[in-house]
Design a protein around this motif. Structure first.
Motif, PDB file in Angstrom:
ATOM      1  N   LEU A 176       1.033  -1.287  -0.253  1.00  0.00           N
ATOM      2  CA  LEU A 176       0.448   0.388  -0.126  1.00  0.00           C
ATOM      3  C   LEU A 176       1.082   1.186  -0.319  1.00  0.00           C
ATOM      4  N   LEU A 177       2.172   1.363   0.654  1.00  0.00           N
ATOM      5  CA  LEU A 177       2.707   1.964   0.955  1.00  0.00           C
ATOM      6  C   LEU A 177       3.652   2.263  -0.821  1.00  0.00           C
ATOM      7  N   MET A 178       3.815   1.705  -1.042  1.00  0.00           N
ATOM      8  CA  MET A 178       4.349   1.536  -2.414  1.00  0.00           C
ATOM      9  C   MET A 178       3.604   1.952  -3.062  1.00  0.00           C
ATOM     10  N   ALA A 179       2.197   1.707  -3.876  1.00  0.00           N
ATOM     11  CA  ALA A 179       1.350   2.468  -4.348  1.00  0.00           C
ATOM     12  C   ALA A 179       1.152   3.865  -3.729  1.00  0.00           C
ATOM     13  N   ALA A 180       1.033   4.262  -2.625  1.00  0.00           N
ATOM     14  CA  ALA A 180       1.368   5.603  -2.295  1.00  0.00           C
ATOM     15  C   ALA A 180       1.678   6.221  -3.401  1.00  0.00           C
ATOM     16  N   TRP A 181       2.930   5.860  -2.606  1.00  0.00           N
ATOM     17  CA  TRP A 181       4.730   6.626  -3.282  1.00  0.00           C
ATOM     18  C   TRP A 181       4.314   6.946  -4.548  1.00  0.00           C
ATOM     19  N   LYS A 182       3.831   6.139  -4.944  1.00  0.00           N
ATOM     20  CA  LYS A 182       3.654   6.144  -6.411  1.00  0.00           C
ATOM     21  C   LYS A 182       2.499   7.228  -7.194  1.00  0.00           C
ATOM     22  N   ILE A 183       1.227   6.466  -6.590  1.00  0.00           N
ATOM     23  CA  ILE A 183       0.000   8.028  -6.723  1.00  0.00           C
ATOM     24  C   ILE A 183       0.119   8.567  -6.941  1.00  0.00           C
ATOM     25  N   ALA A 184       0.051   9.308  -5.376  1.00  0.00           N
ATOM     26  CA  ALA A 184       0.184  10.528  -5.195  1.00  0.00           C
ATOM     27  C   ALA A 184       1.134  12.120  -5.621  1.00  0.00           C
ATOM     28  N   PRO A 185       2.446  11.342  -6.078  1.00  0.00           N
ATOM     29  CA  PRO A 185       3.081  12.141  -6.790  1.00  0.00           C
ATOM     30  C   PRO A 185       2.193  12.954  -8.314  1.00  0.00           C
ATOM     31  N   ALA A 186       2.343  11.545  -9.041  1.00  0.00           N
ATOM     32  CA  ALA A 186       1.437  11.498 -10.223  1.00  0.00           C
ATOM     33  C   ALA A 186      -0.165  12.246 -10.253  1.00  0.00           C
ATOM     34  N   LEU A 187      -0.427  11.793  -9.182  1.00  0.00           N
ATOM     35  CA  LEU A 187      -1.650  12.703  -9.177  1.00  0.00           C
ATOM     36  C   LEU A 187      -1.644  14.009  -8.948  1.00  0.00           C
ATOM     37  N   ALA A 188      -0.902  14.707  -8.060  1.00  0.00           N
ATOM     38  CA  ALA A 188      -0.909  15.676  -7.953  1.00  0.00           C
ATOM     39  C   ALA A 188       0.069  16.647  -8.703  1.00  0.00           C
ATOM     40  N   CYS A 189       0.615  16.368  -9.565  1.00  0.00           N
ATOM     41  CA  CYS A 189       1.458  17.037 -11.015  1.00  0.00           C
ATOM     42  C   CYS A 189       0.130  17.048 -12.189  1.00  0.00           C
ATOM     43  N   GLY A 190      -0.524  15.829 -11.946  1.00  0.00           N
ATOM     44  CA  GLY A 190      -1.839  15.475 -13.213  1.00  0.00           C
ATOM     45  C   GLY A 190      -1.567  15.142 -14.316  1.00  0.00           C
ATOM     46  N   ASN A 191      -1.445  13.769 -13.992  1.00  0.00           N
ATOM     47  CA  ASN A 191      -1.304  12.812 -14.243  1.00  0.00           C
ATOM     48  C   ASN A 191      -2.134  11.821 -14.167  1.00  0.00           C
ATOM     49  N   THR A 192      -2.665  10.763 -14.680  1.00  0.00           N
ATOM     50  CA  THR A 192      -3.223   9.767 -14.550  1.00  0.00           C
ATOM     51  C   THR A 192      -2.620   8.359 -14.693  1.00  0.00           C
ATOM     52  N   VAL A 193      -3.104   7.447 -13.799  1.00  0.00           N
ATOM     53  CA  VAL A 193      -2.048   5.934 -13.741  1.00  0.00           C
ATOM     54  C   VAL A 193      -2.462   5.068 -13.385  1.00  0.00           C
ATOM     55  N   PHE A 475      17.463   5.310 -10.410  1.00  0.00           N
ATOM     56  CA  PHE A 475      17.637   7.076 -10.406  1.00  0.00           C
ATOM     57  C   PHE A 475      16.105   7.351  -9.869  1.00  0.00           C
ATOM     58  N   GLY A 476      16.314   8.895 -10.238  1.00  0.00           N
ATOM     59  CA  GLY A 476      15.025   9.441  -9.376  1.00  0.00           C
ATOM     60  C   GLY A 476      14.950   9.207  -7.971  1.00  0.00           C
ATOM     61  N   ARG A 477      14.136  10.486  -7.805  1.00  0.00           N
ATOM     62  CA  ARG A 477      13.335   9.981  -6.418  1.00  0.00           C
ATOM     63  C   ARG A 477      12.293  10.467  -6.170  1.00  0.00           C
ATOM     64  N   GLU A 478      11.182   9.877  -4.646  1.00  0.00           N
ATOM     65  CA  GLU A 478      10.308   9.588  -4.870  1.00  0.00           C
ATOM     66  C   GLU A 478       9.996  10.753  -2.958  1.00  0.00           C
ATOM     67  N   GLY A 479       9.494  11.159  -2.849  1.00  0.00           N
ATOM     68  CA  GLY A 479       9.005  12.310  -1.773  1.00  0.00           C
ATOM     69  C   GLY A 479      10.292  13.464  -1.785  1.00  0.00           C
ATOM     70  N   GLY A 480       9.077  14.458  -1.113  1.00  0.00           N
ATOM     71  CA  GLY A 480       9.823  15.427  -0.905  1.00  0.00           C
ATOM     72  C   GLY A 480       9.195  16.430  -1.914  1.00  0.00           C
ATOM     73  N   ARG A 481       9.658  17.812  -2.378  1.00  0.00           N
ATOM     74  CA  ARG A 481       9.559  17.968  -3.749  1.00  0.00           C
ATOM     75  C   ARG A 481      10.679  17.374  -4.743  1.00  0.00           C
ATOM     76  N   GLN A 482      11.387  17.263  -4.891  1.00  0.00           N
ATOM     77  CA  GLN A 482      12.621  16.286  -5.390  1.00  0.00           C
ATOM     78  C   GLN A 482      11.710  15.293  -6.386  1.00  0.00           C
ATOM     79  N   GLY A 483      10.480  14.590  -5.184  1.00  0.00           N
ATOM     80  CA  GLY A 483       9.950  13.138  -6.033  1.00  0.00           C
ATOM     81  C   GLY A 483       8.440  13.881  -6.719  1.00  0.00           C
ATOM     82  N   LEU A 484       8.577  15.195  -7.154  1.00  0.00           N
ATOM     83  CA  LEU A 484       7.287  15.705  -7.768  1.00  0.00           C
ATOM     84  C   LEU A 484       7.936  15.793  -9.811  1.00  0.00           C
TER      85      LEU A 484
END
Lengths: 492, 307
Positions: A176-193, A475-484
């Motif tokens: 569940l946590l990995m789903a949240a890590w991936k979905i939350a920034p994707a949706l916040a930035c305006g993408n769909t998943v 590579f790539g970051r999840e979490g924080g501003r960098q996660g956007l």
């Protein structure tokens, strides 16, 4: 105790051996279907064929899940594209934020049920799913909800735009946590998943789908296809995906990167690790011992950033080993639903076999095994938490990612040697440094080639802190501003 | 001096100053606090906690009458209930030791007395030792001394050490609990160091607080002290007792302390010989919980005696 001896009082209460009774979390109120296909276009849909997922602590089947075919993946991607064009890209960012806040609150409201299901399907102790996985999952949605309408301020005033449809593939260690890590920034930035959960742990993703329905998330904004690696391959290779995010093994990550070369798809990879946990002789030793335990036995060691290589300054090696031996004897291994369980079940038979093979290699290569003296349940996938002494960097247990509760203890003499040994790995995800001296901590940290470095702590996570690897850890970051960044087009 | 492989080694021991990480020790204490203690384990824990209480009254207004009431409660916390043990000790000021001794005669409940210019410790050594000797003569089984925080905070550790060692001597057959007054030492580093110093000087028990300074006992402070006891045991094979005191008011708190001892030191310390809880109102809460386990519902405090 000097020379005097008190005569023991004879009360029944003073009988030695205080044993905790089982304190099982009740499963009465959790509910889930016997069969799930996929979640596409806001609805649960049937699949052509199904496979079973079990509870690794009992080996009993929990439910069946769809084995996503290429056609089903295509339906999901089309749904995500429609969701993007019809709804999500049309919404003002502040409206996207409202959905994310709503999802975060619903995760909190359903936290107890979700924690129990996470434990039943994944095998992790209830105290971890309750106190770590669920609060963090909600925290990621809260955190990225806050960014949704502030994206133009995230990167120095640069204009930003969403990428489109993101295909995401996640592992079984924190479903569940990995789903949240991936979905939350994707949706916040305006993408769909379109997201594919791991085949051993798809249950909580289906509950998350129910939460999306409850939150009234527009259809197609998030889609789940279930299935094994074949489904994942169909997803990442789908021509109408704009971005791929993968968390899993380095081997699979490498294959994905090859397949994506020249396609124009964006990619982030969060892969394996062989984290060094460095204990200097001036460390707060009793707390460092707890950090070692958390570093390697948290979530049965099924943690890509686990501190699986312990580097101890040689002058305190024996003292650390003695304390570690004592601490190992107090670990409680068993039913993951017992609130007092510290180490739960290994996620699958295959993983248990792999761990047991490495326990054999450890001895074969000449190291000395120290196993927790705890009793193990008669059924389910369990292994005694273990550390090895006398490990040389050349041993297989020192070099390979085992992804289990197995720690390799090695020594160093100077900070320079500690840094050299810590960096001597193809991985670069995490490291820990234990010293009471702040200047030494920062000096060493600046030389370590790892994406996440903990000072006097280990395996602590926060939605505001970027997480990701160096070298073969991805590579790539999840979490924080960098996660956007992985989910945005930044237009200077 | 010792001999290793035929080579004579000196008895030099490096300094015992060891760091404590505040964030991590508080996290560990909080984690232990989430243990779920149910049914038989809870019952056993509640009974054990009763037997570990140093039932305490340390007021200027204490009189023989008050102390006799307290002693009666200590011996039979719930009259007519033989399954509920007596408390470990009654803890009073020195002038009331004789009264307590008489009231507790033959019960097995120990008489503990605070001494050495409790609670401040601001007095000269000769007078402190004289007070200790007289208190033991009056019948105290256990002396709860305070360390000289003035000397400790000035860095005169030798003075603190010597005073404890002299008090051990003055105690004769009585046991000595050394109060660090952790609320005045403030940092975990200092608590750790003071614990080690007290143990090295011969303390039989180390104790957190007088109860007159806030904060008194806390779970993280207790954990730091238990870890020093554990290290001492690993090194020497000798056990030292532990007594958190002050601020432990509920059965739930008491069980958290027991969990901490159980998982830090183990079975051997799970007895009033090695672990005590300095408390007063705690006893009634334990009794209410025990009655709840028996009756299935909470009874009113009006069924429980004062003290």
């Amino acid at each position: 105790m000097a020379t005097k001896k008190q005569t023991p009082k004879t009360t029944a209460a003073a009988a030695p051996g205080w044993k905790y009774e089982p304190a099982l979390e009740s499963t009465d109120h959790v509910r889930f279907e016997k069969r799930y296909g996929h979640f596409i276009d806001g609805k649960f849909t049937a699949a052509k064929s199904y496979f079973g997922a079990i509870n690794p602590a009992t080996e009993e089947q929990l439910a069946e899940f769809g084995q996503g075919s290429a056609a089903e993946v295509d339906t999901a991607v089309k749904s995500a594209r429609r969701g993007y064009e019809k709804y999500w890209s049309k919404l003002p960012p502040s409206e996207r934020a409202k959905y994310l806040y709503r999802i975060a609150r619903l995760l909190q409201e359903h936290a107890r049920e979700l924690a129990i299901l996470e434990t039943m399907n994944g095998g992790k102790p209830i105290k971890e799913s309750r106190d770590v996985d669920l609060p963090l999952a909600a925290a990621h949605f809260f955190y990225y909800a806050g960014w949704a309408d502030k994206l133009q301020y995230a990167f120095g005033g640069a204009q930003v735009a969403p990428l489109g449809v993101a295909g995401q593939v996640i592992p079984w260690n924190f479903p569940l946590l990995m789903a949240a890590w991936k979905i939350a920034p994707a949706l916040a930035c305006g993408n769909t998943v379109v997201l594919k959960a791991a085949e051993t742990t798809p249950l909580t993703a289906m509950k998350l789908a129910e939460i999306f329905q409850e939150a009234d998330l527009p259809p197609g904004v998030v889609n789940f296809v279930n299935g094994d690696g074949r489904t994942g391959a169909a997803l990442v290779n789908h021509p109408d995906i704009n971005k791929v995010a993968f968390t899993g093994s380095t081997e699979v990550g490498r294959a994905i990167q090859k397949q994506l070369a020249g396609t124009g798809k964006r990619l982030t990879l969060e892969l394996g690790g062989k984290g060094a946990n460095i204990i200097f002789d001036d460390a707060a030793l009793d707390q460092a011992i707890e950090g070692i335990i958390t570093g390697i036995f948290f979530n049965q060691g099924h943690v890509c950033c686990a501190g699986s290589r312990l580097l101890v300054q040689e002058s305190i090696h024996d003292e650390v080993v003695r304390r570690l031996t004592h601490r190992l004897s107090t670990l409680r291994v068993g039913n993951p639903l017992d609130k007092n369980t510290d180490v739960g079940a290994i996620n699958s038979r295959a993983q248990l076999d792999k761990i047991e093979a490495y326990l054999g290699y450890g001895v074969e290569d000449g190291a000395v095994r120290h196993a927790a003296p705890c009793p193990l349940p008669g059924r389910g996938f369990f292994v005694a938490p273990t550390f090895f002494t006398g490990v040389a960097p050349a041993h297989r247990i020192a070099a390979d990612e085992i992804f289990g509760p197995v720690l390799s203890v090695m020594t160093f003499r100077t900070p320079e040697e500690a840094v050299a040994k810590a960096n001597a790995t193809p991985y670069g995800l995490s490291a820990g440094i234990w010293t009471d001296k702040g200047s030494k901590l920062f000096a060493v940290a600046s030389q370590l080639k790892a994406g996440v470095i903990w000072g006097n702590s280990f395996n602590r996570f926060d939605a505001t802190s970027p997480f990701g690897g160096f070298k073969e850890s991805g590579f790539g970051r999840e979490g924080g501003r960098q996660g956007l960044l992985p989910y945005l087009e930044v237009r200077g | 001096m010792s001999v290793h492989n035929g080579v004579v080694r000196s008895a030099y021991h490096p300094p015992a100053w060891k760091a404590v990480d505040a964030v991590a020790v508080e996290a560990r204490a909080a984690a232990l606090g989430t243990r779920s203690i149910k049914k038989a384990a809870k019952l056993q824990g509640l009974l054990l906690a009763v037997s570990m209480i140093d039932l305490t009254t340390l007021e200027g207004a204490d009189t023989p009458g008050k102390v006799r009431d307290l002693c009666a409660k200590a011996m039979r916390p719930l009259p007519g209930r033989s399954d509920i043990p007596s408390t470990g000790a009654v803890c009073v000021y020195p002038p009331l030791v004789a009264v307590a001794k008489e009231a507790l005669a033959g019960s097995g409940v120990k008489v503990a007395a605070v001494a050495t210019y409790f609670p401040s410790g601001q007095g000269d050594l000769a007078m402190k030792l004289d007070e200790v000797r007289r208190t033991v003569e009056a019948g105290a089984d256990e002396i709860d001394m305070v360390i000289d925080r003035r000397a400790f905070l000035m860095g005169d550790y030798a003075k603190v050490f010597d005073e404890i060692a002299a008090t051990v001597e003055a105690c004769g057959p009585a046991h000595l609990k050394v109060i660090l007054e952790t609320g005045e030492l403030q940092t975990y580093d200092k608590v750790r160091f003071a614990s080690q110093l007290a143990i090295d000087a011969g303390a039989h028990f180390i104790k957190t607080s007088t109860g007159k300074v806030q904060p008194a006992a806390t779970l993280p402070v207790t954990l730091v002290m238990l870890e020093v006891i554990r290290e001492h045991y690993f090194k020497t094979g000798k056990m030292v007792g532990m007594k958190p005191a002050g601020g432990i008011r509920t059965a739930k708190d008491a069980l958290k302390y027991l969990v901490m001892v159980n998982e830090t030191l183990g079975d051997a310390w799970m007895s009033p010989d090695w672990f005590r809880l300095g408390a007063s109102v705690l006893l009634n809460d334990l009794l209410m919980q025990l009655e709840k386990e028996r009756l299935g519902a909470y009874d009113s405090l009006r069924y429980h005696t004062l003290g």
